[in-house]
Design a protein around this motif. Structure first.
Motif: not given
Length: 73
Positions: A36-58
């Motif tokens: 990103n603009g600050k030089g950090y590798n940012y988070l991205e979804m790599i397997n969108e179909d597998a997401c169950i919306g559990c919100a653990n990440c958030a």
């Protein structure tokens, strides 16, 4: 009842700490090879179909850059 989830990630605020990655039971997220603009590798979804919306990440994200949406399928 099954759920399908999706994430909205504020990539410019993500610091790439990877705390959220360990909390994902479906292994849906990973750090991007891009930075990103600050030089950090940012988070991205790599397997969108597998997401169950559990919100653990958030819940685990120390900077609150992840929004989770889920719908019944």
């Amino acid at each position: 009842m099954a759920f399908k989830g999706t994430l909205v990630i504020d990539t410019e605020k993500c610091k790439g700490c990877a705390v959220c990655i360990e909390g994902c039971p479906q292994k849906v997220i990973a750090l991007s090879k891009n930075v990103n603009g600050k030089g950090y590798n940012y988070l991205e979804m790599i397997n969108e179909d597998a997401c169950i919306g559990c919100a653990n990440c958030a819940i685990l994200c120390p900077d609150g850059v992840i929004e989770v949406y889920r719908v019944k399928v």
